[in-house]
Design an enzyme around this catalytic site. Structure first.
Site, PDB file in Angstrom:
ATOM      1  N   HIS A 171       0.878  -1.184   0.000  1.00  0.00           N
ATOM      2  CA  HIS A 171       0.000   0.000   0.000  1.00  0.00           C
ATOM      3  C   HIS A 171       0.911   1.228   0.000  1.00  0.00           C
ATOM      4  CE1 HIS A 171      -3.703  -1.989   2.133  1.00  0.00           C
ATOM      5  NE2 HIS A 171      -4.039  -1.695   0.881  1.00  0.00           N
ATOM      6  N   CYS A 265      -2.076   2.822   9.092  1.00  0.00           N
ATOM      7  CA  CYS A 265      -3.118   1.852   8.705  1.00  0.00           C
ATOM      8  C   CYS A 265      -4.294   1.884   9.672  1.00  0.00           C
ATOM      9  CB  CYS A 265      -2.555   0.437   8.687  1.00  0.00           C
ATOM     10  SG  CYS A 265      -1.253   0.187   7.492  1.00  0.00           S
TER      11      CYS A 265
HETATM   12  N1  ARG Z   1      -3.865  -7.154   6.612  1.00  0.00           N
HETATM   13  C1  ARG Z   1      -4.244  -5.946   5.962  1.00  0.00           C
HETATM   14  C2  ARG Z   1      -4.215  -6.127   4.451  1.00  0.00           C
HETATM   15  O1  ARG Z   1      -3.339  -6.769   3.968  1.00  0.00           O
HETATM   16  C3  ARG Z   1      -3.352  -4.820   6.361  1.00  0.00           C
HETATM   17  C4  ARG Z   1      -3.786  -3.495   5.851  1.00  0.00           C
HETATM   18  C5  ARG Z   1      -2.864  -2.399   6.214  1.00  0.00           C
HETATM   19  N2  ARG Z   1      -3.427  -1.142   5.922  1.00  0.00           N
HETATM   20  C6  ARG Z   1      -2.791  -0.131   5.324  1.00  0.00           C
HETATM   21  N3  ARG Z   1      -3.387   1.024   5.247  1.00  0.00           N
HETATM   22  N4  ARG Z   1      -1.628  -0.281   4.758  1.00  0.00           N
HETATM   23  O2  ARG Z   1      -5.071  -5.663   3.748  1.00  0.00           O
END
Ligand code: ARG
Length: 272
Positions: A171, A265
């Site tokens: 991300h 996150c």
């Molecule tokens: N386990 C989640 C996923 O893989 C983690 C999300 C993390 N969020 C972020 N904004 N980077 O989707």
């Protein structure tokens, strides 16, 4: 390094979701290993310390009700994009997270932000970060680049598209943090060459962080323009921030790192 500018905090509005049902039951990013035990109580304590940190800094924190069976819902940043008085709700790439959209859409509607839905995958502020009057948009792993146009249109802001190339930085908010309207910090190896070039052009004062800080998700940070709440383990990045006139505030979110997320996150910002 001398201080070149004085930094000014502004009061922020954040939305968070408690990790009541947090666990690592599936692996949709390289940080997740379903065989690693997760201590949900510890996750709750760490998350609550983050919430209290924001309150102590004077920010508003609103809460979304967690839903059983949605273990990643604690990563509220992914719920959508709230900017310019407009809201776009997420469309998740993975079926395991799909139902989170309805919970976040419901919160937005109830709080006066009727949400727009996109046709293409968009993972909210995981991949869209506001920097002044522009949005930085990540793509390559989760958000579909075609959603960049949809979101630009929905919120009335230009999107600068940046391509992510390392699966550990899946991300945008794992590889880049916005410190103030014209300053970002990022990890160049997470982006392709044209994106690095673009970042240097748009943000000549950007901080570039080292491998060690990036690999503890040090860039998954939240800034109010002066205080930068970040993973405590990112000590090199904290020193860079101090030298640039920011005030780093380290927090420990080690349990939530097991799901591949940290400070940012867990934080959906409502940008007015
Ligand atoms: N386990 C989640 C996923 O893989 C983690 C999300 C993390 N969020 C972020 N904004 N980077 O989707």
């Amino acid at each position: 390094m001398p201080l070149r500018v004085s930094r000014t905090p502004t009061i922020r509005h954040y939305v968070m979701t408690a990790p009541t049902f947090f666990s690592v039951e599936y692996a949709i990013n390289p940080w997740m290993d379903p065989t690693t035990p997760v201590d949900t109580h510890r996750a709750l304590d760490q998350w609550d310390a983050l919430r209290r940190t924001y309150k102590e800094l004077g920010h508003t924190v609103e809460l979304v009700e967690p839903v059983a069976g949605l273990p990643d819902m604690v990563y509220a940043a992914n719920g959508g994009v709230l900017v310019n008085g407009k809201a776009v709700v997420a469309r998740f790439a993975h079926p395991q997270r799909a139902a989170e959209s309805d919970a976040y859409a419901e919160w937005m509607s109830r709080h006066g932000y009727p949400p727009v839905r996109t046709e293409h995958v968009n993972e909210g502020q995981g991949d869209f970060l506001a920097a002044g009057r522009i949005l930085l948009g990540g793509h390559g792993f989760r958000t579909d680049i075609r959603a960049h146009r949809e979101i630009a249109r929905a919120v009335g802001m230009p999107v600068v598209s940046l391509r992510l190339v390392d699966p550990r930085f899946y991300h945008l908010d794992t590889a880049l943090t916005v410190l103030d309207d014209s300053t970002v910090a990022y990890y160049p190896p997470a982006f392709d060459a044209p994106s690095c070039h673009r970042l240097r052009e748009v943000f000549p004062d950007a901080l570039e962080v080292a491998d060690a800080d990036a690999h503890v998700l040090g860039l998954n940070a939240v800034s109010d323009g002066y205080h930068v709440v970040l993973p405590a383990a990112a000590t090199g990045f904290a020193a860079q921030l101090r030298a640039a006139g920011f005030r780093p505030v380290g927090v420990d979110l080690s349990e939530l790192l097991k799901g591949g997320g940290s400070v940012k996150c867990c934080t959906l910002e409502v940008h007015s």
